[in-house]
Design an enzyme around this catalytic site. Structure first.
Site, PDB file in Angstrom:
ATOM      1  N   GLY B 118       0.890  -1.202   0.013  1.00 18.29           N
ATOM      2  CA  GLY B 118      -0.032  -0.034  -0.023  1.00 18.29           C
ATOM      3  C   GLY B 118       0.716   1.381  -0.050  1.00 18.29           C
ATOM      4  NE  ARG B 119       3.796   0.795   5.283  1.00 15.12           N
ATOM      5  CZ  ARG B 119       4.060   0.998   6.678  1.00 15.12           C
ATOM      6  NH1 ARG B 119       4.985   1.863   6.845  1.00 15.12           N
ATOM      7  NH2 ARG B 119       3.356   0.320   7.529  1.00 15.12           N
ATOM      8  CB  THR B 140     -10.453 -12.060  -8.615  1.00 14.42           C
ATOM      9  OG1 THR B 140     -10.941 -13.251  -9.149  1.00 14.42           O
ATOM     10  CG2 THR B 140     -10.126 -11.063  -9.759  1.00 14.42           C
ATOM     11  CD  GLU B 142     -11.872  -6.448  -7.684  1.00  2.89           C
ATOM     12  OE1 GLU B 142     -11.605  -5.506  -7.065  1.00  2.89           O
ATOM     13  OE2 GLU B 142     -12.661  -7.293  -7.608  1.00  2.89           O
ATOM     14  CE  LYS B 181     -21.377 -12.119 -12.843  1.00  9.02           C
ATOM     15  NZ  LYS B 181     -22.337 -11.669 -12.159  1.00  9.02           N
TER      16      LYS B 181
END
Lengths: 451, 214
Positions: B118-119, B140, B142, B181
């Site tokens: 994140g940094r 998954t 993203e 799905k």
């Protein structure tokens, strides 16, 4: 499982059906007149086969019979339910060409790396793979640059996503390798001054070629284990390969015992084959009266193969045991990239020790560090060969249930002929995904374990 | 209640297969476990959007046509373990966990990024970090890079962490839902938004010429 062999052949033919249908849908997807016509022709033929399989359930009652199979099954069942449809499906495959958009599976290379670790042999593998890979749009970074001497090893477009069939693509390479190495093999002198090749010294060219092929097949079995035996059995029978039936299969089966990797399901397959052998001899038009190789010859052959392949590169009983450990996970539709270092019971016991210490039931000095418990959940990577072997063993385990479910579905009123086969394709696809993902995952696992 | 490390191990080794949590492979647990979380790794397959001449996704097209169109828009990449995926600033890509995950019916989970990444500006999910009871397959990612420099992402690196919550057993597990799905997927799957049943209804209403209410 009296008819395990029949079920395997039927299952594979149905698997081919599913892959062929899928490939036509993918490659001829557009609405151009040409594509529509090809699709329509393929659909008609595939539907004819599906109708044969699903509209005559009585045809398949022999599959689930309790009595042992015999030669009467051959013309009665295998010809009608397996060989006929297989031939019809094969007549469609020339339409299917690899397209530039089809990616080569890097997992195939992983399997080869595991099965053929020797640099020289690996180079041969690359030479064989490269033209196909290039045709399919692979990048040079995934497969090493190759020498100009190209040896084309065709990988069927149907097999690109079929990890269980990949071992077969090694066959042609191994035969060429054997041709190069055959003289070396001839130098392997065994106790008593005999060599395996002495059997072929005064042979005709045809016999010498058979000897080379035999050696190559045995070489593959020694590296790939029972999975190769099962695949070779399937391919040899469906190709009506007389040499394979009379010479190679008995030698391979002997090798499984010699190498101490005789899996119980392979025994079942071999026993069924032996019972129907007379019928196959007539089907394959085998009239040769050459006496079969005896156990002394087989022994000599396997000593030769053993001498050629270092133990570290052979498929051993340890590989088989680990592959067998993976089967329950695959039956449960889980990834089989790794196996636990410790049994679950042992980890739970350690954890209980920590809980007891926290409740003051143990002295502090006996309390395990939490890292001890964490480390016990570590998993070890499976090798690609173990993964593929587990895939084959699982397939054999599931034959009965999957075929029975398929025929039950087919027996439902108003079920379209293709529906039960699509059910089978769904199972097969799920397993392919798990095997491919397992191969990818284990390659990452190996890298992360290295120092 | 969020599960701590010992409770996670308890569920990973549970004697009852229906209550057992599956996260495999566990490669280096001493590095992966946190007090209430377990780090997950980046897998080997990615999907990136191609630049294309498709002006928009016309969801009113037939599903087969849209499926083909989507296949043309997304490009699949599979990388060997020693080759990085480079995510450029502002770029979006789909990926999935190296691990196969199966959540029992009395647990739910949340997938989060790791502070370490994140940094550097890496986000591992846009909005969909919740994992239902009964989910099985690869989760998954993203991925998006909100920093100013490209990020090299190698398969196997720990980019995310998952934490688990206890719940009373659901009667509607993800893998048994009628309209899932992505259940059972072990590879990175692009969006199948057009398979949501609403679009079929809207399409049908359009064809019937239904007027807006009011």
């Amino acid at each position: 499982m009296q008819r395990i062999l029949h079920k395997l052949l039927l299952w594979h033919t149905m698997e081919r059906w599913g892959r062929t249908q899928h490939a036509f849908q993918q490659q001829f997807a557009s609405n151009t007149l040409a594509h529509k016509a090809i699709r329509s022709d393929a659909d008609t033929r595939l539907n004819t086969i599906a109708t044969l399989w699903t509209r005559e359930p009585a045809l398949h009652t022999t599959l689930f019979a309790d009595k042992p199979a015999d030669s009467s099954d051959i013309h009665g069942y295998l010809e009608q339910a397996v060989y006929g449809p297989y031939k019809m499906i094969a007549s469609l495959t020339p339409w299917l060409q690899p397209t530039p958009a089809t990616p080569i599976s890097p997992e195939l290379t992983l399997l080869w790396d595991d099965a053929l670790p020797n640099d020289e042999v690996l180079a041969l593998g690359y030479r064989a793979l490269w033209p196909v890979a290039q045709q399919l749009g692979a990048s040079t970074s995934t497969i090493a640059p190759l020498s100009s001497q190209m040896v084309l090893e065709p990988i069927s477009v149907l097999d690109l996503d079929a990890p269980l069939q990949w071992l077969g693509s090694l066959g042609g390479m191994a035969a060429r390798w054997a041709a190069e190495e055959i003289e070396k093999a001839g130098l392997v002198v065994l106790p008593g001054g005999k060599s395996f090749l002495s059997r072929f010294r005064s042979a005709t060219q045809t016999e010498a070629d058979q000897g080379q092929r035999l050696l190559a097949e045995c070489w593959l079995l020694a590296r790939l284990g029972p999975a190769y035996y099962i695949l070779a059995l399937q391919q040899g029978l469906l190709a009506k390969d007389a040499d394979w039936l009379t010479t190679i299969e008995p030698a391979l089966f002997h090798g499984l015992g010699y190498l101490n990797i005789l899996e119980p399901q392979c025994i079942l397959l071999h026993e069924t084959l032996d019972r129907i052998r007379p019928g196959l001899n007539s089907l394959f038009k085998i009239s040769d009266t050459t006496p079969p190789m005896g156990s002394d010859d087989h022994h000599l052959l396997w000593k030769t193969v053993e001498a050629q392949i270092p133990e570290t590169q052979r498929f051993t009983d340890r590989h088989l045991e680990r592959a067998q450990q993976l089967v329950p996970a695959l039956l449960d539709n889980r990834l089989i990239a790794a196996r636990p270092l410790y049994p679950m019971d042992a980890v739970r016991e350690k954890l209980e020790g920590i809980y007891q210490a926290d409740r003051g039931e143990l002295t502090t000095s006996n309390r395990d560090d939490v890292y001890t418990v964490l480390n016990q959940t570590t998993e070890l990577p499976a090798t690609p060969r173990e993964i593929i072997t587990a895939g084959w063993l699982t397939t054999l385990h599931q034959l009965d249930d999957q075929l029975a479910e398929m025929f039950t579905t087919a027996a439902q009123p108003n079920t379209p002929a293709m529906t039960p086969l699509n059910l089978l394709s769904g199972y097969r696809q799920q397993q392919d995904y798990l095997l491919i993902k397992s191969l990818e995952t284990t390659s990452v696992h190996q890298v992360l374990l290295s120092r | 209640m969020i599960l701590n490390e010992c409770q996670i191990i308890e569920r990973l080794t549970h004697a009852d297969p229906d209550k057992r949590l599956v996260v495999t492979p566990l490669i280096r647990p001493e590095e992966q476990f946190g007090p209430t979380s377990l780090d997950l790794r980046l897998g080997t397959d990615f999907q990136v959007m191609r630049r294309s001449n498709v002006t928009h996704m016309d969801v009113m097209k037939p599903t087969e046509a849209l499926t083909r169109e989507m296949q043309g828009v997304w490009r699949e990449l599979k990388l060997p373990p020693t080759e990085p995926f480079v995510l450029h600033p502002g770029e979006f890509a789909l990926a999935s966990t190296l691990e196969f995950v199966r959540i029992p019916l009395d647990l739910a989970a949340r997938l989060e990024g790791r502070s370490t990444w994140g940094r550097l500006g890496l986000q591992i999910h846009a909005t969909a970090g919740f994992v239902d009871p009964g989910f099985e397959g690869a989760l998954t990612f993203e991925l998006s890079n909100v920093s100013m420099v490209p990020l090299q992402l190698y398969p196997g690196v720990r980019v995310s962490q998952i934490c688990f919550f206890h719940t009373t057993a659901t009667g509607l597990p993800y893998n048994k839902k009628r309209f899932t799905k992505y259940s059972g997927k072990t590879t990175t799957a692009s969006s199948a938004f057009f398979k949501d049943p609403e679009y079929a209804r809207i399409r049908n209403a359009q064809q019937r010429g239904t007027q807006p209410i009011g």
